[in-house]
Design a protein around this motif. Sequence first.
Motif, PDB file in Angstrom:
ATOM      1  N   ARG A 171      25.192  27.311   9.425  1.00 17.81           N
ATOM      2  CA  ARG A 171      24.024  27.370  10.225  1.00 17.81           C
ATOM      3  C   ARG A 171      23.564  28.883  10.942  1.00 17.81           C
ATOM      4  O   ARG A 171      22.298  29.332  10.704  1.00 17.81           O
ATOM      5  N   VAL A 172      24.565  29.665  10.987  1.00 17.70           N
ATOM      6  CA  VAL A 172      24.328  31.099  11.200  1.00 17.70           C
ATOM      7  C   VAL A 172      23.919  31.774   9.971  1.00 17.70           C
ATOM      8  O   VAL A 172      22.876  32.635  10.001  1.00 17.70           O
ATOM      9  N   VAL A 173      24.405  31.655   8.898  1.00 14.81           N
ATOM     10  CA  VAL A 173      23.770  31.999   7.659  1.00 14.81           C
ATOM     11  C   VAL A 173      22.291  31.656   7.451  1.00 14.81           C
ATOM     12  O   VAL A 173      21.660  32.647   7.148  1.00 14.81           O
ATOM     13  N   GLY A 174      22.003  30.479   7.609  1.00  9.60           N
ATOM     14  CA  GLY A 174      20.757  29.997   7.771  1.00  9.60           C
ATOM     15  C   GLY A 174      19.617  30.893   8.537  1.00  9.60           C
ATOM     16  O   GLY A 174      18.575  31.142   8.486  1.00  9.60           O
ATOM     17  N   ALA A 175      20.494  31.068   9.825  1.00 10.43           N
ATOM     18  CA  ALA A 175      19.621  31.727  10.965  1.00 10.43           C
ATOM     19  C   ALA A 175      19.364  33.248  10.390  1.00 10.43           C
ATOM     20  O   ALA A 175      18.116  33.924  10.727  1.00 10.43           O
ATOM     21  N   ILE A 176      20.644  33.752   9.821  1.00 13.14           N
ATOM     22  CA  ILE A 176      20.319  35.243   9.477  1.00 13.14           C
ATOM     23  C   ILE A 176      18.944  35.250   8.211  1.00 13.14           C
ATOM     24  O   ILE A 176      18.244  36.138   8.491  1.00 13.14           O
ATOM     25  N   GLU A 177      18.948  34.470   7.395  1.00 12.05           N
ATOM     26  CA  GLU A 177      18.066  34.430   6.298  1.00 12.05           C
ATOM     27  C   GLU A 177      16.707  34.331   6.690  1.00 12.05           C
ATOM     28  O   GLU A 177      15.935  34.794   6.328  1.00 12.05           O
ATOM     29  N   TRP A 178      16.576  33.247   8.010  1.00 12.39           N
ATOM     30  CA  TRP A 178      15.237  33.086   8.487  1.00 12.39           C
ATOM     31  C   TRP A 178      14.693  34.414   9.230  1.00 12.39           C
ATOM     32  O   TRP A 178      13.712  34.635   9.059  1.00 12.39           O
ATOM     33  N   ASN A 179      15.621  34.848   9.895  1.00 10.09           N
ATOM     34  CA  ASN A 179      15.098  36.216  10.629  1.00 10.09           C
ATOM     35  C   ASN A 179      14.964  37.477   9.861  1.00 10.09           C
ATOM     36  O   ASN A 179      13.913  38.138   9.794  1.00 10.09           O
ATOM     37  N   LEU A 180      15.683  37.517   8.542  1.00  8.65           N
ATOM     38  CA  LEU A 180      15.555  38.676   7.780  1.00  8.65           C
ATOM     39  C   LEU A 180      14.344  38.461   6.599  1.00  8.65           C
ATOM     40  O   LEU A 180      13.442  39.144   6.514  1.00  8.65           O
ATOM     41  N   GLU A 372      26.026  24.002  24.752  1.00 11.06           N
ATOM     42  CA  GLU A 372      25.005  24.542  24.209  1.00 11.06           C
ATOM     43  C   GLU A 372      24.371  25.893  24.687  1.00 11.06           C
ATOM     44  O   GLU A 372      24.461  26.371  25.975  1.00 11.06           O
ATOM     45  N   TYR A 373      24.160  26.876  23.411  1.00 13.84           N
ATOM     46  CA  TYR A 373      23.891  28.164  24.005  1.00 13.84           C
ATOM     47  C   TYR A 373      22.825  28.462  22.516  1.00 13.84           C
ATOM     48  O   TYR A 373      23.394  28.977  21.512  1.00 13.84           O
ATOM     49  N   PRO A 374      21.549  28.376  23.100  1.00 17.04           N
ATOM     50  CA  PRO A 374      20.534  28.817  22.160  1.00 17.04           C
ATOM     51  C   PRO A 374      20.413  30.245  21.883  1.00 17.04           C
ATOM     52  O   PRO A 374      20.760  30.976  22.572  1.00 17.04           O
ATOM     53  N   ILE A 375      20.259  30.488  20.457  1.00 16.12           N
ATOM     54  CA  ILE A 375      20.028  31.758  19.971  1.00 16.12           C
ATOM     55  C   ILE A 375      18.412  31.679  19.493  1.00 16.12           C
ATOM     56  O   ILE A 375      17.950  31.205  18.784  1.00 16.12           O
ATOM     57  N   GLN A 376      17.693  32.552  19.978  1.00 17.03           N
ATOM     58  CA  GLN A 376      16.406  32.682  19.762  1.00 17.03           C
ATOM     59  C   GLN A 376      16.033  33.647  18.658  1.00 17.03           C
ATOM     60  O   GLN A 376      16.607  34.708  18.468  1.00 17.03           O
ATOM     61  N   LEU A 377      15.470  32.888  17.445  1.00 17.00           N
ATOM     62  CA  LEU A 377      15.012  33.576  16.403  1.00 17.00           C
ATOM     63  C   LEU A 377      13.740  34.026  16.037  1.00 17.00           C
ATOM     64  O   LEU A 377      13.069  33.906  17.231  1.00 17.00           O
ATOM     65  N   LYS A 378      13.398  34.698  15.302  1.00 20.77           N
ATOM     66  CA  LYS A 378      11.987  35.340  14.866  1.00 20.77           C
ATOM     67  C   LYS A 378      11.112  34.425  14.611  1.00 20.77           C
ATOM     68  O   LYS A 378      11.660  33.267  14.320  1.00 20.77           O
ATOM     69  N   HIS A 379       9.802  34.337  14.589  1.00 19.73           N
ATOM     70  CA  HIS A 379       9.007  33.480  14.076  1.00 19.73           C
ATOM     71  C   HIS A 379       9.054  32.045  14.956  1.00 19.73           C
ATOM     72  O   HIS A 379       8.601  31.144  14.407  1.00 19.73           O
ATOM     73  N   GLY A 380       9.410  32.108  16.122  1.00 22.01           N
ATOM     74  CA  GLY A 380       9.237  30.917  16.889  1.00 22.01           C
ATOM     75  C   GLY A 380      10.374  29.965  16.828  1.00 22.01           C
ATOM     76  O   GLY A 380      10.319  28.727  17.168  1.00 22.01           O
ATOM     77  N   ARG A 381      11.626  30.234  15.979  1.00 20.05           N
ATOM     78  CA  ARG A 381      12.568  29.200  15.859  1.00 20.05           C
ATOM     79  C   ARG A 381      13.518  29.547  16.647  1.00 20.05           C
ATOM     80  O   ARG A 381      13.819  30.685  17.230  1.00 20.05           O
ATOM     81  N   THR A 382      14.535  28.471  16.973  1.00 20.06           N
ATOM     82  CA  THR A 382      15.731  28.506  17.887  1.00 20.06           C
ATOM     83  C   THR A 382      16.832  28.000  17.034  1.00 20.06           C
ATOM     84  O   THR A 382      16.738  26.985  16.333  1.00 20.06           O
ATOM     85  N   LEU A 383      17.980  28.759  16.924  1.00 14.91           N
ATOM     86  CA  LEU A 383      19.254  28.270  16.716  1.00 14.91           C
ATOM     87  C   LEU A 383      20.028  27.613  17.607  1.00 14.91           C
ATOM     88  O   LEU A 383      20.364  28.354  18.681  1.00 14.91           O
ATOM     89  N   MET A 384      20.286  26.205  17.463  1.00 15.84           N
ATOM     90  CA  MET A 384      21.115  25.497  18.388  1.00 15.84           C
ATOM     91  C   MET A 384      22.304  24.875  17.632  1.00 15.84           C
ATOM     92  O   MET A 384      22.006  24.015  16.887  1.00 15.84           O
ATOM     93  N   ILE A 385      23.622  25.330  17.848  1.00 17.76           N
ATOM     94  CA  ILE A 385      24.723  24.802  17.108  1.00 17.76           C
ATOM     95  C   ILE A 385      25.319  23.294  17.683  1.00 17.76           C
ATOM     96  O   ILE A 385      25.507  23.439  18.819  1.00 17.76           O
ATOM     97  N   PRO A 386      25.032  22.173  17.153  1.00 19.20           N
ATOM     98  CA  PRO A 386      25.694  21.213  17.868  1.00 19.20           C
ATOM     99  C   PRO A 386      27.192  20.868  17.730  1.00 19.20           C
ATOM    100  O   PRO A 386      27.951  21.770  16.744  1.00 19.20           O
ATOM    101  N   TYR A 387      27.665  19.888  18.340  1.00 16.04           N
ATOM    102  CA  TYR A 387      29.098  20.045  18.497  1.00 16.04           C
ATOM    103  C   TYR A 387      29.711  18.530  18.092  1.00 16.04           C
ATOM    104  O   TYR A 387      29.044  17.629  18.779  1.00 16.04           O
ATOM    105  N   GLY A 388      30.636  18.362  17.388  1.00 12.95           N
ATOM    106  CA  GLY A 388      31.227  17.156  17.513  1.00 12.95           C
ATOM    107  C   GLY A 388      32.341  16.810  18.162  1.00 12.95           C
ATOM    108  O   GLY A 388      33.127  17.971  18.422  1.00 12.95           O
TER     109      GLY A 388
END
Length: 389
Positions: A171-180, A372-388
């Motif tokens: 998910r972090v990889v996806g967030a990095i690519e979204w931001n960049l 829950e610890y949301p990370i605000q990404l660029k372009h109005g998107r939020t990274l929220m990693i869920p837990y099992g």
Amino acid sequence: VKVDLWRRAEVIEDYFQLLDKMETNLERIVREGCDFVGFNWRSTDSLRKLFYDIFRIPPPSKTKTGNPSVNRDALEKMESYSIARPIIAYMTEMRDLKKRIEVLKTDIDKDGRARTSYNIAGTSTGRFSSSFSEFGTGGNLQNIEESLRSIFIADPGMKLANFDAEQGESRVVGAIEWNLFKRGAYLDACESGDLHTAVARICWPDLSWTNTLEGDRKLAELPYYRHYSRRFMCKKLGHGTNYGGRPQTMSAQTKTDIQIIVDFQHKYFQAFPAHQQWHEWVREQIRIHGKLISLTGRLRHFFGRRDSDDIIREAIAYDPQGSLADIVNQGMLQVYRAGDCQLLMQNHDSILIQYPQEKEDEIVPKILKQLEYPIQLKHGRTLMIPYGC
């Protein structure tokens, strides 16, 4: 964490019996199959005689003193020779058994608990490392494999729960690519509910996909390569590919035919072209600046040759691992401050807690919310990693 001493003794005895059985089998294989009497798999001289004198395999590497090496790396390279493969497979399993026994025999404290100490600056990514406790007991409890976990128990009236970040690094990889690059295909796949099935759908679009989570997962789990399913291959190969793994290296590490990996990576990069774009961006940042700032704002300088493949692979892994560590640790801090449970351990991408058993229905949802610890990404998107749980 409390240890069941009776169960620990039982598991150790089971492993010793299995190790004795495997030793007997291996000695017989070498004695009858290679006419080598007195073989000792623990002896460097015996291994050199078997692999280099009897099998006549060219030494893949040498020690500092110039002698042919028989360390784990050398043995893995010799697995490509069919004559050596079954013996090396035996030895690898026996060495792993010895390590498990050593872990189980680690000293525990007088109160029957295993303890570890965390070094919050123990790695270059920002992840914790762990080692012996301040009393010289315990050890690294972050990497206890599942087969050994039955020795750990909750206190009377309490229950253990492990909360694991689901596909956190991906998910972090996806967030990095979204931001960049504002490319969200991979983050979308992560948030689809089942990343590995979503990747399988993209890589093999001609299968009869049902467009339902349950039906598609069932199709993705049908045998594909040996006993592996497409879904498992996506999980197994996708992670290494995300971090710049090359087919030859991944083939050796995963014991998978190199052509399977080449075919997978071709489809994978077609589906997620931002991966290669991100890899090239990291390479350029290191070449020009020699540093990176992670998604969570952690600055790291990279020393050494800036065009080194090792440095580049380290730099690619830095942000996903470090940012996930920051996210998990912030969630863990929120759990600790809320005080609804006993926080026992941090295991890289998960935390272990203990709580009164009768309050499970009340506490587990609370912990999931506190993590829950949301990370605000660029372009109005939020990274929220869920837990099992």
